[in-house]
Design an enzyme around this catalytic site. Sequence first.
Site, PDB file in Angstrom:
ATOM      1  N   GLY A  12      64.497  34.391 -41.202  1.00 34.78           N
ATOM      2  CA  GLY A  12      63.695  35.392 -40.511  1.00 34.78           C
ATOM      3  C   GLY A  12      63.704  36.665 -41.324  1.00 34.78           C
ATOM      4  N   THR A 141      70.031  40.338 -42.259  1.00 34.94           N
ATOM      5  CA  THR A 141      69.714  39.747 -40.961  1.00 34.94           C
ATOM      6  C   THR A 141      69.684  40.820 -39.896  1.00 34.94           C
ATOM      7  OG1 THR A 141      70.370  38.279 -39.183  1.00 34.94           O
ATOM      8  CG2 THR A 141      72.144  39.102 -40.525  1.00 34.94           C
ATOM      9  N   ASP A 143      70.197  40.300 -36.959  1.00 33.62           N
ATOM     10  CA  ASP A 143      71.166  39.943 -35.919  1.00 33.62           C
ATOM     11  C   ASP A 143      72.534  40.576 -36.120  1.00 33.62           C
ATOM     12  OD1 ASP A 143      69.418  38.342 -34.447  1.00 33.62           O
ATOM     13  OD2 ASP A 143      69.670  36.687 -35.863  1.00 33.62           O
ATOM     14  N   MET A 189      66.085  40.368 -29.171  1.00 33.02           N
ATOM     15  CA  MET A 189      66.565  39.179 -29.865  1.00 33.02           C
ATOM     16  C   MET A 189      68.096  39.102 -29.848  1.00 33.02           C
ATOM     17  SD  MET A 189      63.874  38.787 -32.990  1.00 33.02           S
ATOM     18  CE  MET A 189      62.643  37.486 -32.920  1.00 33.02           C
ATOM     19  N   GLY A 190      68.613  38.013 -30.310  1.00 35.25           N
ATOM     20  CA  GLY A 190      70.053  37.792 -30.346  1.00 35.25           C
ATOM     21  C   GLY A 190      70.399  36.504 -29.611  1.00 35.25           C
ATOM     22  N   GLN A 298      60.406  43.957 -32.950  1.00 38.04           N
ATOM     23  CA  GLN A 298      61.631  44.679 -33.257  1.00 38.04           C
ATOM     24  C   GLN A 298      62.100  44.463 -34.687  1.00 38.04           C
ATOM     25  OE1 GLN A 298      65.079  42.720 -30.850  1.00 38.04           O
ATOM     26  NE2 GLN A 298      63.231  41.592 -30.390  1.00 38.04           N
ATOM     27  N   ARG A 299      61.792  43.321 -35.251  1.00 41.10           N
ATOM     28  CA  ARG A 299      62.298  43.099 -36.601  1.00 41.10           C
ATOM     29  C   ARG A 299      61.270  43.456 -37.662  1.00 41.10           C
ATOM     30  NH1 ARG A 299      62.721  36.445 -37.123  1.00 41.10           N
ATOM     31  NH2 ARG A 299      60.714  36.227 -38.159  1.00 41.10           N
TER      32      ARG A 299
END
Lengths: 421, 421
Positions: A12, A141, A143, A189-190, A298-299
């Site tokens: 991602g 990442t 995350d 996310m997560g 968001q990313r």
Amino acid sequence: MPNNALYAQSGGVSAVINASAWGVIEAVRGHPAHFSTCYAARNGILGVLNEEIIDLDEEDPLTLASLRHTPGGAFGSCRFDLGDPDTDREQYERLVEVFKAHNIGYFFYNGGGGSMDTALKVSRMGDLMGYPITAVGVPKTIDNDMGYTDTSPGFGSAAKFIATTVREASLDVESAHTSSTRVFIIEVMGRHAGWLAAAAALAQEYDGRPPMLILFPEVPFDKSEFLTNLQMAVHCHGYCVVVAAEGIKNPDGSLFSVAQEHDVYAYTQLGGVAPRLGEMIRQETGHKLHWSVVDYLQRAARHLGAKTDVDQAYAVGRSAVEGVVAGNKSFVPVIKRLSNNPYRWGIDQVPLEQVASIERGMPKEFISPDGFGITAACRDYLRPLIGGEDFPPFESGLPCYPRIRGVLRPQRCPPMAYGSL
Amino acid sequence: MPNNALYAQSGGVSAVINASAWGVIEAVRGHPAHFSTCYAARNGILGVLNEEIIDLDEEDPLTLASLRHTPGGAFGSCRFDLGDPDTDREQYERLVEVFKAHNIGYFFYNGGGGSMDTALKVSRMGDLMGYPITAVGVPKTIDNDMGYTDTSPGFGSAAKFIATTVREASLDVESAHTSSTRVFIIEVMGRHAGWLAAAAALAQEYDGRPPMLILFPEVPFDKSEFLTNLQMAVHCHGYCVVVAAEGIKNPDGSLFSVAQEHDVYAYTQLGGVAPRLGEMIRQETGHKLHWSVVDYLQRAARHLGAKTDVDQAYAVGRSAVEGVVAGNKSFVPVIKRLSNNPYRWGIDQVPLEQVASIERGMPKEFISPDGFGITAACRDYLRPLIGGEDFPPFESGLPCYPRIRGVLRPQRCPPMAYGSL
């Protein structure tokens, strides 16, 4: 000795992965005695297997420099894991074939924990097959779940966007809660780690300010406790803003968002924690509510990139190259926190095999005892990561994100026996 | 003659409604010969009925000035329609009671079409009940569906956020489509009018760039045509970004997102066009997909406010006051486009009764013949509205949105017979 460098993106993407790309490219070009030239693979390791090698000399230098402020993965990314060297030997033979054909001696792979495993396999392949390749991982990442690094480039900007938008949307909900929406749910996310959900807490100006409740994948979802806390927030503040990680789990460990058979909150297979939570809250409390699922927004939100994050993304790219020039192999440049206040950071190098496929969740001491918020330690950890603004240039009201041309080098190898991937 | 001014906010708020508030407050203070002071009602017209009148002299002047860059409704908003003057006479008597008690002679009501109707009722009440009140509407709505104005403050900033985030997320999807997500759906607001969905088209750098398909409430949703176009986009570009307005309708006029009994895409009552579309696409095509529901994020995103929009929000606030000083009553200051390129605009005044409760959808000639995009005329109309950046100040990585104290004036009226609202 093959002395071309090859850069590729994997997994991602993020708002700042291209800043790492620029860090690598610029640093490679700064060492002409060490590297002959820098290429990029199209779509990560797939571009090597498919022999799709982008000639960066064909790009406008300004476009390349603007990678520093362009979100997405400019060279294309992929979700693809190399097979086992014993059983999938033809993959590795193909890699060597393509590396040889383009005189590639250095491989920079930009991705998360899984991609570090790919970089490690490429590195080991060199020894195994007698081909001199130096493979280096460049961490990334949103995350924030990679091990051995204080943070991962991409996280800070996503965190900044989440905290900002939660603060803004909360002001909106607060405005009209007496006669309109009382509960607002934001899904971030997560899947396994609650870092992004935790970042929403930075929106709080002080205690009791929204978001009132945060749901972490690390904390089993207790419906009755959640509803009690939600009602308490509505009672105290008139409204409640909830931030939920997509990966929250039921007490039995199953994912909250996967529909059960005969589920009372019948929901499609596709998931979506926010609508599901919303339906539950509506049925149990009757509160008027709204929900948002942020997902890729968001990313990709480079318009709100965190300067610290952009700087770190660029720095790990550069550092990967500098480490190679210094003679290192099979490593990952990682972020090291030197001090919290003022925030200072540096770059360390960690062996690839340590970082590969490790996942780091939120430590227990970062989640508040009630499980719905973060601790002061977590706040201290997170705050500097969203620091600073680094707006992209705007044109006609929109951020300007030039595209690379992506001219491929002529192919020199036969097509793969099993077709392109 | 009562000569205090009262400002209030109504309906769904926006990223720039507070800029209008500041325009009103600053202009009122600039005419001390005309106005004695400026108050604000808490939660719109409800604050008048409940006699919750905020004393703005108790606010820090810097906080008031920072309303120009603060999203949400700083004084609280409401969804409440005044009743019929014939049958709900006690409501109007209460209004007069509160206006009298605080010597209020000027009422500035900041909202959308429905709120203009409330302002009109207050204005007519004056004549009806012999109380000298001048009521003025200050336009606002992210939906851009008010009549008689070229655009509504709030729309430009929401549109800028949507176009930006669609551009960014599309780069993300494009990056990894060969081995990951191929379809991305972004649901935006717009129950009756497709203006916000249309704004997503500004993300397109040139033809064929994402978003490939836009679904408008004005165009009946034709499933098979949609799927054909989606497959074509995936075939041509490898992926497809879809922007859908929340209010899209089935060919029979029913809302797409409301579940039917025995619906094959069983979905909860709560709605959500994106997950529902996603489930349909997944079942019919098998493409890997993601979806996002932007919801309040788009109307609160002051961090990406459009300078044009902020300027216009501020200007209509000021102009409402200047109009009153010039002796006008019962009007709405509206935006008038003077030229397109370069974009120039001015302010006109339109009678309240013309603007009240009028809704303006997208004109036919703004939607492309295939129904999935916008025309050049629409693009020319939209482009200047998202123009310019007007970033709020940042502190510790986040936009700084000071809060007003909201000190209420002492109550002088008895509580309402039927309790507070």
